[in-house]
Design a protein around this motif. Structure first.
Motif, PDB file in Angstrom:
ATOM      1  N   ILE A   3       0.852  -1.200   0.000  1.00  0.00           N
ATOM      2  CA  ILE A   3       0.000   0.000   0.000  1.00  0.00           C
ATOM      3  C   ILE A   3       0.883   1.244   0.000  1.00  0.00           C
ATOM      4  O   ILE A   3       0.666   2.193  -0.756  1.00  0.00           O
ATOM      5  N   LEU A   4       1.895   1.224   0.854  1.00  0.00           N
ATOM      6  CA  LEU A   4       2.788   2.377   0.947  1.00  0.00           C
ATOM      7  C   LEU A   4       3.479   2.627  -0.380  1.00  0.00           C
ATOM      8  O   LEU A   4       3.580   3.770  -0.847  1.00  0.00           O
ATOM      9  N   ALA A   5       3.942   1.554  -1.003  1.00  0.00           N
ATOM     10  CA  ALA A   5       4.630   1.702  -2.290  1.00  0.00           C
ATOM     11  C   ALA A   5       3.708   2.349  -3.321  1.00  0.00           C
ATOM     12  O   ALA A   5       4.121   3.238  -4.064  1.00  0.00           O
ATOM     13  N   LEU A  62       3.000   7.256   8.223  1.00  0.00           N
ATOM     14  CA  LEU A  62       3.627   6.927   6.941  1.00  0.00           C
ATOM     15  C   LEU A  62       2.760   7.398   5.784  1.00  0.00           C
ATOM     16  O   LEU A  62       3.256   7.618   4.682  1.00  0.00           O
ATOM     17  N   ILE A  63       1.455   7.477   6.047  1.00  0.00           N
ATOM     18  CA  ILE A  63       0.544   8.020   5.039  1.00  0.00           C
ATOM     19  C   ILE A  63      -0.334   9.070   5.680  1.00  0.00           C
ATOM     20  O   ILE A  63      -0.499   9.105   6.903  1.00  0.00           O
ATOM     21  N   SER A  64      -0.863   9.961   4.863  1.00  0.00           N
ATOM     22  CA  SER A  64      -1.892  10.882   5.352  1.00  0.00           C
ATOM     23  C   SER A  64      -3.129  10.733   4.477  1.00  0.00           C
ATOM     24  O   SER A  64      -3.044  10.335   3.312  1.00  0.00           O
ATOM     25  N   GLY A 117     -14.946  15.037  -0.978  1.00  0.00           N
ATOM     26  CA  GLY A 117     -16.346  14.629  -0.994  1.00  0.00           C
ATOM     27  C   GLY A 117     -16.501  13.418  -0.102  1.00  0.00           C
ATOM     28  O   GLY A 117     -16.120  13.428   1.071  1.00  0.00           O
ATOM     29  N   ARG A 118     -17.028  12.323  -0.707  1.00  0.00           N
ATOM     30  CA  ARG A 118     -17.235  11.130   0.103  1.00  0.00           C
ATOM     31  C   ARG A 118     -16.024  10.202   0.051  1.00  0.00           C
ATOM     32  O   ARG A 118     -15.999   9.167   0.692  1.00  0.00           O
ATOM     33  N   GLU A 119     -15.026  10.595  -0.737  1.00  0.00           N
ATOM     34  CA  GLU A 119     -13.865   9.713  -0.882  1.00  0.00           C
ATOM     35  C   GLU A 119     -12.799  10.049   0.148  1.00  0.00           C
ATOM     36  O   GLU A 119     -12.679  11.182   0.607  1.00  0.00           O
ATOM     37  N   ARG A 120     -11.993   9.028   0.460  1.00  0.00           N
ATOM     38  CA  ARG A 120     -10.812   9.250   1.300  1.00  0.00           C
ATOM     39  C   ARG A 120      -9.595   8.994   0.431  1.00  0.00           C
ATOM     40  O   ARG A 120      -9.455   7.922  -0.143  1.00  0.00           O
ATOM     41  N   LEU A 121      -8.752   9.994   0.338  1.00  0.00           N
ATOM     42  CA  LEU A 121      -7.561   9.865  -0.506  1.00  0.00           C
ATOM     43  C   LEU A 121      -6.332   9.657   0.367  1.00  0.00           C
ATOM     44  O   LEU A 121      -6.141  10.341   1.370  1.00  0.00           O
ATOM     45  N   VAL A 122      -5.510   8.734  -0.058  1.00  0.00           N
ATOM     46  CA  VAL A 122      -4.345   8.345   0.734  1.00  0.00           C
ATOM     47  C   VAL A 122      -3.071   8.700  -0.030  1.00  0.00           C
ATOM     48  O   VAL A 122      -2.939   8.387  -1.215  1.00  0.00           O
ATOM     49  N   THR A 123      -2.145   9.398   0.655  1.00  0.00           N
ATOM     50  CA  THR A 123      -0.827   9.677   0.053  1.00  0.00           C
ATOM     51  C   THR A 123       0.261   9.301   1.040  1.00  0.00           C
ATOM     52  O   THR A 123       0.086   9.463   2.248  1.00  0.00           O
ATOM     53  N   ALA A 124       1.392   8.857   0.503  1.00  0.00           N
ATOM     54  CA  ALA A 124       2.523   8.521   1.373  1.00  0.00           C
ATOM     55  C   ALA A 124       3.131   9.792   1.942  1.00  0.00           C
ATOM     56  O   ALA A 124       3.197  10.826   1.279  1.00  0.00           O
ATOM     57  N   THR A 142       3.724   7.070  -5.232  1.00  0.00           N
ATOM     58  CA  THR A 142       3.739   7.672  -6.556  1.00  0.00           C
ATOM     59  C   THR A 142       2.451   8.414  -6.890  1.00  0.00           C
ATOM     60  O   THR A 142       2.290   8.918  -7.981  1.00  0.00           O
ATOM     61  N   GLY A 143       1.539   8.477  -5.937  1.00  0.00           N
ATOM     62  CA  GLY A 143       0.324   9.243  -6.223  1.00  0.00           C
ATOM     63  C   GLY A 143      -0.746   8.987  -5.197  1.00  0.00           C
ATOM     64  O   GLY A 143      -0.636   8.083  -4.370  1.00  0.00           O
ATOM     65  N   GLU A 144      -1.769   9.792  -5.255  1.00  0.00           N
ATOM     66  CA  GLU A 144      -2.889   9.629  -4.348  1.00  0.00           C
ATOM     67  C   GLU A 144      -3.779   8.485  -4.813  1.00  0.00           C
ATOM     68  O   GLU A 144      -3.974   8.314  -6.007  1.00  0.00           O
ATOM     69  N   HIS A 145      -4.318   7.742  -3.876  1.00  0.00           N
ATOM     70  CA  HIS A 145      -5.278   6.689  -4.207  1.00  0.00           C
ATOM     71  C   HIS A 145      -6.436   6.768  -3.235  1.00  0.00           C
ATOM     72  O   HIS A 145      -6.226   7.044  -2.059  1.00  0.00           O
ATOM     73  N   THR A 146      -7.620   6.473  -3.729  1.00  0.00           N
ATOM     74  CA  THR A 146      -8.733   6.342  -2.793  1.00  0.00           C
ATOM     75  C   THR A 146      -8.585   4.999  -2.088  1.00  0.00           C
ATOM     76  O   THR A 146      -7.951   4.058  -2.616  1.00  0.00           O
ATOM     77  N   VAL A 147      -9.152   4.923  -0.894  1.00  0.00           N
ATOM     78  CA  VAL A 147      -9.096   3.661  -0.156  1.00  0.00           C
ATOM     79  C   VAL A 147      -9.801   2.567  -0.950  1.00  0.00           C
ATOM     80  O   VAL A 147      -9.355   1.416  -0.987  1.00  0.00           O
TER      81      VAL A 147
END
Lengths: 153, 119
Positions: free
Chosen positions: B29-31, B66-68, B73-80, B35-40
Protein backbone atom coordinates in the motif's frame (compact mmCIF):
# COMPACT_ATOMS: atom_id res chain seq x y z
CA UNK A 1 34.89 21.02 19.66
CA UNK A 2 35.66 17.82 21.50
CA UNK A 3 34.45 15.50 18.74
CA UNK A 4 37.40 14.80 16.51
CA UNK A 5 36.05 12.17 14.14
CA UNK A 6 32.77 10.65 12.98
CA UNK A 7 32.57 7.60 10.77
CA UNK A 8 29.28 6.23 9.47
CA UNK A 9 28.68 3.05 7.57
CA UNK A 10 25.05 2.93 6.38
CA UNK A 11 25.50 -0.55 4.90
CA UNK A 12 26.67 -1.94 8.21
CA UNK A 13 24.39 0.46 10.10
CA UNK A 14 27.22 1.54 12.37
CA UNK A 15 28.72 4.81 13.47
CA UNK A 16 31.80 5.64 15.53
CA UNK A 17 32.36 9.00 17.17
CA UNK A 18 35.79 9.82 18.55
CA UNK A 19 36.32 12.55 21.10
CA UNK A 20 39.38 13.83 22.95
CA UNK A 21 39.55 15.45 26.34
CA UNK A 22 42.24 17.01 28.49
CA UNK A 23 40.87 15.26 31.55
CA UNK A 24 42.25 11.92 32.67
CA UNK A 25 40.68 8.51 32.14
CA UNK A 26 39.25 8.21 35.65
CA UNK A 27 37.40 11.54 35.43
CA UNK A 28 36.02 10.66 32.00
CA UNK A 29 34.86 7.28 33.33
CA UNK A 30 33.09 8.93 36.29
CA UNK A 31 30.81 10.85 33.96
CA UNK A 32 29.41 7.53 32.75
CA UNK A 33 29.60 5.58 36.00
CA UNK A 34 28.15 8.02 38.51
CA UNK A 35 24.39 8.76 38.21
CA UNK A 36 24.62 12.39 39.35
CA UNK A 37 27.40 12.98 36.82
CA UNK A 38 25.44 11.26 34.04
CA UNK A 39 22.54 13.63 34.72
CA UNK A 40 24.76 16.60 33.97
CA UNK A 41 25.29 15.81 30.32
CA UNK A 42 22.98 13.10 29.01
CA UNK A 43 19.82 15.16 28.41
CA UNK A 44 19.59 18.43 26.46
CA UNK A 45 19.62 21.61 28.58
CA UNK A 46 15.87 22.14 28.41
CA UNK A 47 15.07 18.54 29.26
CA UNK A 48 17.52 17.17 31.83
CA UNK A 49 17.24 13.58 32.96
CA UNK A 50 16.86 12.07 36.38
CA UNK A 51 18.51 8.70 36.82
CA UNK A 52 16.16 6.39 38.69
CA UNK A 53 18.27 3.23 38.61
CA UNK A 54 21.95 2.71 37.95
CA UNK A 55 23.17 -0.88 37.98
CA UNK A 56 26.50 -0.90 36.20
CA UNK A 57 26.99 -4.64 35.78
CA UNK A 58 26.25 -7.12 32.99
CA UNK A 59 22.48 -7.54 32.86
CA UNK A 60 21.90 -4.46 34.98
CA UNK A 61 19.73 -1.49 34.05
CA UNK A 62 20.32 2.21 34.04
CA UNK A 63 16.91 3.90 33.94
CA UNK A 64 16.00 7.52 33.62
CA UNK A 65 13.13 9.89 33.06
CA UNK A 66 13.27 13.10 31.07
CA UNK A 67 12.00 16.41 32.42
CA UNK A 68 9.19 17.59 30.19
CA UNK A 69 8.09 14.09 29.24
CA UNK A 70 4.74 14.09 30.93
CA UNK A 71 4.13 10.50 30.01
CA UNK A 72 7.40 9.57 31.76
CA UNK A 73 8.15 7.05 29.05
CA UNK A 74 10.83 4.60 30.12
CA UNK A 75 14.27 5.10 28.72
CA UNK A 76 17.60 3.69 29.64
CA UNK A 77 20.37 1.22 29.20
CA UNK A 78 20.50 -2.54 29.40
CA UNK A 79 24.12 -3.02 30.42
CA UNK A 80 26.04 -5.73 28.57
CA UNK A 81 29.65 -5.31 29.68
CA UNK A 82 31.55 -3.14 32.13
CA UNK A 83 35.32 -2.91 32.56
CA UNK A 84 36.05 0.15 34.68
CA UNK A 85 37.47 2.59 33.78
CA UNK A 86 37.96 1.66 30.13
CA UNK A 87 34.95 -0.03 28.65
CA UNK A 88 31.18 0.04 28.79
CA UNK A 89 28.69 -1.62 26.49
CA UNK A 90 24.91 -1.28 26.62
CA UNK A 91 21.73 -1.35 24.59
CA UNK A 92 20.07 2.03 24.59
CA UNK A 93 16.32 2.38 24.36
CA UNK A 94 14.54 5.62 23.69
CA UNK A 95 11.00 6.15 22.44
CA UNK A 96 12.15 7.99 19.35
CA UNK A 97 14.70 5.61 17.92
CA UNK A 98 15.10 1.85 17.57
CA UNK A 99 17.32 0.19 20.14
CA UNK A 100 20.95 1.12 19.57
CA UNK A 101 23.91 -0.85 20.82
CA UNK A 102 26.53 1.48 22.30
CA UNK A 103 30.13 0.60 23.00
CA UNK A 104 32.27 3.09 24.91
CA UNK A 105 36.05 2.80 25.00
CA UNK A 106 38.10 5.14 27.16
CA UNK A 107 41.87 5.18 26.81
CA UNK A 108 44.73 7.39 27.89
CA UNK A 109 46.03 9.56 25.09
CA UNK A 110 49.74 9.77 24.42
CA UNK A 111 50.98 13.02 25.90
CA UNK A 112 48.10 13.25 28.36
CA UNK A 113 44.37 13.43 28.27
CA UNK A 114 41.83 10.88 27.16
CA UNK A 115 40.58 9.41 23.92
CA UNK A 116 36.96 8.28 24.04
CA UNK A 117 35.35 6.34 21.24
CA UNK A 118 31.62 5.69 21.20
CA UNK A 119 30.53 3.03 18.74
CA UNK A 120 26.88 2.68 17.71
CA UNK A 121 25.19 -0.17 15.99
CA UNK A 122 21.60 -0.23 14.77
CA UNK A 123 20.32 -3.77 14.47
CA UNK A 124 19.08 -5.00 11.17
CA UNK A 125 15.39 -4.45 11.13
CA UNK A 126 13.80 -6.27 8.25
CA UNK A 127 11.16 -3.62 8.03
CA UNK A 128 13.77 -0.89 7.72
CA UNK A 129 15.63 -2.79 5.04
CA UNK A 130 12.33 -3.27 3.23
CA UNK A 131 11.64 0.42 3.55
CA UNK A 132 14.91 1.28 1.92
CA UNK A 133 14.23 -1.33 -0.76
CA UNK A 134 10.77 0.11 -1.41
CA UNK A 135 12.33 3.48 -1.77
CA UNK A 136 14.56 2.38 -4.58
CA UNK A 137 12.19 -0.09 -6.19
CA UNK A 138 9.34 2.33 -6.45
CA UNK A 139 11.27 5.33 -7.58
CA UNK A 140 11.17 7.09 -4.27
CA UNK A 141 14.30 8.91 -5.27
CA UNK A 142 12.24 10.53 -8.00
CA UNK A 143 9.44 11.38 -5.60
CA UNK A 144 11.89 12.92 -3.14
CA UNK A 145 13.49 14.91 -5.90
CA UNK A 146 10.10 16.33 -6.79
CA UNK A 147 9.38 17.23 -3.20
CA UNK A 148 12.78 18.84 -2.75
CA UNK A 149 12.30 20.79 -5.94
CA UNK A 150 8.90 21.99 -4.75
CA UNK A 151 10.33 23.05 -1.39
CA UNK A 152 13.12 24.93 -3.07
CA UNK A 153 10.67 27.22 -4.85
CA UNK B 1 16.56 18.19 7.17
CA UNK B 2 14.94 17.07 10.36
CA UNK B 3 16.46 18.68 13.42
CA UNK B 4 16.24 16.45 16.41
CA UNK B 5 15.61 18.50 19.48
CA UNK B 6 16.10 16.56 22.61
CA UNK B 7 13.28 14.16 23.14
CA UNK B 8 10.42 15.61 21.21
CA UNK B 9 8.14 12.99 19.76
CA UNK B 10 8.23 13.76 16.08
CA UNK B 11 7.31 12.21 12.80
CA UNK B 12 9.76 9.48 13.68
CA UNK B 13 8.04 7.27 16.22
CA UNK B 14 10.11 4.42 14.96
CA UNK B 15 8.47 1.54 16.75
CA UNK B 16 5.19 2.36 15.07
CA UNK B 17 6.87 2.78 11.74
CA UNK B 18 8.60 -0.58 11.97
CA UNK B 19 5.44 -2.29 13.08
CA UNK B 20 3.56 -0.73 10.20
CA UNK B 21 6.22 -1.89 7.75
CA UNK B 22 6.33 -5.42 9.11
CA UNK B 23 3.33 -6.40 7.03
CA UNK B 24 3.70 -7.11 3.30
CA UNK B 25 0.29 -5.69 2.38
CA UNK B 26 1.02 -2.46 4.17
CA UNK B 27 4.38 -2.16 2.44
CA UNK B 28 2.60 -2.64 -0.84
CA UNK B 29 0.00 0.00 0.00
CA UNK B 30 2.79 2.38 0.95
CA UNK B 31 4.63 1.70 -2.29
CA UNK B 32 1.51 2.50 -4.33
CA UNK B 33 0.88 5.73 -2.46
CA UNK B 34 4.45 6.91 -2.95
CA UNK B 35 3.74 7.67 -6.56
CA UNK B 36 0.32 9.24 -6.22
CA UNK B 37 -2.89 9.63 -4.35
CA UNK B 38 -5.28 6.69 -4.21
CA UNK B 39 -8.73 6.34 -2.79
CA UNK B 40 -9.10 3.66 -0.16
CA UNK B 41 -11.63 1.95 -2.44
CA UNK B 42 -9.16 1.82 -5.32
CA UNK B 43 -6.47 0.44 -3.01
CA UNK B 44 -8.84 -2.19 -1.67
CA UNK B 45 -9.46 -3.56 -5.14
CA UNK B 46 -5.82 -4.54 -5.40
CA UNK B 47 -5.87 -7.01 -2.52
CA UNK B 48 -7.67 -10.32 -1.98
CA UNK B 49 -9.20 -9.28 1.32
CA UNK B 50 -12.19 -7.40 2.62
CA UNK B 51 -12.50 -3.64 2.38
CA UNK B 52 -12.52 -3.51 6.18
CA UNK B 53 -9.20 -5.37 6.30
CA UNK B 54 -7.65 -2.86 3.91
CA UNK B 55 -9.06 -0.02 5.99
CA UNK B 56 -7.33 -1.47 9.04
CA UNK B 57 -4.02 -1.60 7.23
CA UNK B 58 -4.43 1.99 6.12
CA UNK B 59 -5.22 2.95 9.72
CA UNK B 60 -1.98 1.38 10.96
CA UNK B 61 -0.02 3.24 8.28
CA UNK B 62 -1.74 6.45 9.24
CA UNK B 63 -0.99 5.89 12.93
CA UNK B 64 2.68 5.57 12.03
CA UNK B 65 2.39 8.77 9.97
CA UNK B 66 3.63 6.93 6.94
CA UNK B 67 0.54 8.02 5.04
CA UNK B 68 -1.89 10.88 5.35
CA UNK B 69 -5.53 10.91 4.37
CA UNK B 70 -7.63 13.71 3.03
CA UNK B 71 -11.24 13.94 2.16
CA UNK B 72 -12.59 14.69 -1.29
CA UNK B 73 -16.35 14.63 -0.99
CA UNK B 74 -17.24 11.13 0.10
CA UNK B 75 -13.87 9.71 -0.88
CA UNK B 76 -10.81 9.25 1.30
CA UNK B 77 -7.56 9.87 -0.51
CA UNK B 78 -4.34 8.35 0.73
CA UNK B 79 -0.83 9.68 0.05
CA UNK B 80 2.52 8.52 1.37
CA UNK B 81 4.22 10.82 3.83
CA UNK B 82 7.64 11.01 2.29
CA UNK B 83 9.15 12.93 5.17
CA UNK B 84 8.50 10.12 7.63
CA UNK B 85 10.09 7.67 5.25
CA UNK B 86 13.10 9.85 4.72
CA UNK B 87 13.52 10.43 8.42
CA UNK B 88 13.57 6.72 9.13
CA UNK B 89 16.12 6.13 6.45
CA UNK B 90 18.31 8.82 7.91
CA UNK B 91 18.56 7.26 11.32
CA UNK B 92 22.33 7.41 11.45
CA UNK B 93 22.25 11.12 10.67
CA UNK B 94 19.90 11.67 13.55
CA UNK B 95 22.07 9.62 15.85
CA UNK B 96 25.08 11.68 14.86
CA UNK B 97 23.31 14.93 15.64
CA UNK B 98 22.13 13.72 19.04
CA UNK B 99 25.53 12.43 20.02
CA UNK B 100 27.55 15.40 18.80
CA UNK B 101 25.46 17.57 21.10
CA UNK B 102 25.65 15.03 23.89
CA UNK B 103 29.42 14.80 23.71
CA UNK B 104 29.71 18.59 23.68
CA UNK B 105 27.77 18.59 26.93
CA UNK B 106 30.01 15.78 28.19
CA UNK B 107 33.05 17.99 27.60
CA UNK B 108 31.37 20.91 29.36
CA UNK B 109 30.48 18.73 32.36
CA UNK B 110 34.10 17.57 32.55
CA UNK B 111 35.25 21.19 32.65
CA UNK B 112 32.69 22.05 35.33
CA UNK B 113 33.80 19.10 37.40
CA UNK B 114 37.34 20.36 37.26
CA UNK B 115 36.18 23.76 38.54
CA UNK B 116 34.17 22.12 41.30
CA UNK B 117 37.28 20.36 42.52
CA UNK B 118 38.96 23.74 42.81
CA UNK B 119 41.82 22.77 40.53
Amino acid sequence: MTVTNVEKDPQARTMTITAEFEAGVERVWRLWSEPRQLERWWGPPGNPITVTAHELRPGGSVDFVVAGDEQRRPRGWRVLAVEPPHRLEFDLSDPNIPTVRVEVAIAAREGGGTLMTTGFSVPSVEAMDELLAIGFDQGMAVAIGQIDAALAD
Amino acid sequence: MVVYQGDQPGAGDHDRVFHALADATRRDILARTLTGEHTVSALAEAYPMSFAAVQKHVAVLEGARLISKRRRGRERLVTANVETIRETARLLDQLELIWRQRIDRFGAALDEEEEDEGK
